[in-house]
Motif scaffolding. Sequence first.
Motif, mmCIF file in Angstrom:
data_model
loop_
_atom_site.group_PDB
_atom_site.id
_atom_site.type_symbol
_atom_site.label_atom_id
_atom_site.label_comp_id
_atom_site.label_asym_id
_atom_site.label_seq_id
_atom_site.Cartn_x
_atom_site.Cartn_y
_atom_site.Cartn_z
ATOM 1 N N GLN A 2 0.864 -1.177 0.000
ATOM 2 C CA GLN A 2 0.000 0.000 0.000
ATOM 3 C C GLN A 2 0.901 1.228 0.000
ATOM 4 O OE1 GLN A 2 -3.440 0.408 -0.029
ATOM 5 N NE2 GLN A 2 -3.112 2.619 -0.079
ATOM 6 N N GLN A 54 -6.714 -0.837 4.487
ATOM 7 C CA GLN A 54 -6.702 -1.425 3.145
ATOM 8 C C GLN A 54 -5.981 -2.773 3.134
ATOM 9 O OE1 GLN A 54 -8.308 -0.142 0.441
ATOM 10 N NE2 GLN A 54 -9.078 1.394 1.877
ATOM 11 N N GLY A 89 -4.040 3.050 5.321
ATOM 12 C CA GLY A 89 -3.263 1.981 4.702
ATOM 13 C C GLY A 89 -3.422 0.658 5.426
#
Length: 296
Positions: free
Chosen positions: A45, A146, A143
């Motif tokens: 990410q 995700q 991040g």
Amino acid sequence: MPLYPNQGFWRYGIFQIFAILTALFLVLALLTSQLVLFQELVTVQIALDLSSSTYEKTQVFRGPGTIMQQEIDAVKAYVAKNATLRTPNLLSVSGFANRVIPITGQFTHNPQDISRSIDQVVQPVLASQIGGQTNINLAVENGLSQLKTKSGRCSQLLVITDGEFKLAEPTVNQARNNGVKLNFLIVGQPVTPQILNWANQTGGIALNATPENISQLLTNKVFNRFNQSPFTPWFLGLGFISFMWMLLLPLDRFLLKVLRTRPDVSGVIALYNAIFWTVVTPLFLVFAVGNPLVRC
């Protein structure tokens, strides 16, 4: 007594066997590092700093020569190199300032899709939507969220920023508990001991960059770090152990002939030297590198 009769040590099997093993392990280390054999499955990410400081030089959002444009060019270079891997990293890109916005809709390794998403999303109109400050903690939290969707892979979070660095300790703890490595590329600012500590706590890296070398760092040091085979340092370690055993007879002869060590002592010293490194090297690798059979 010396460990061998008084003739060339290279003629003895113990020297020849360990010489062959040393060469074999070094070749395996080279192959795993250059050809990325035994590569781990990696998810990355990338959080790009799009705050006003990244284009203050020209006052043009994503203007030529700005830090922002250098960041984007570097990410595209990483994406292109990633596509050459046998098993490419899965990549996702976001941008941040006061807010965080997704740039790629999902994790992918398709370079065309990622480049197209960057060019479509990172436009001047974005400046009014995300603000001008630098909220790195929010970028890291996003991040981590995700990366949760891609379990079972080695998770790397890379933050590229030129801003003032503020990161909450609970966020770092969350990254460590989730097995996510925090990596920071700091542009035009020093890497402080605190930033380095945050990276080290999670097994990541923190590098200082200039606008001109962002791409070089990203496609070399960062790329190699993310994609280094966990077996490479172990093959190097095994090669070193084999080399120590290969030196058994030469060291015995050196002690006996050059240093005039007693025959009943020279062989013992040479043998203990090989045994010492045989024990110490794996212990060092376990603590410094970790078990290569364990993911990340």
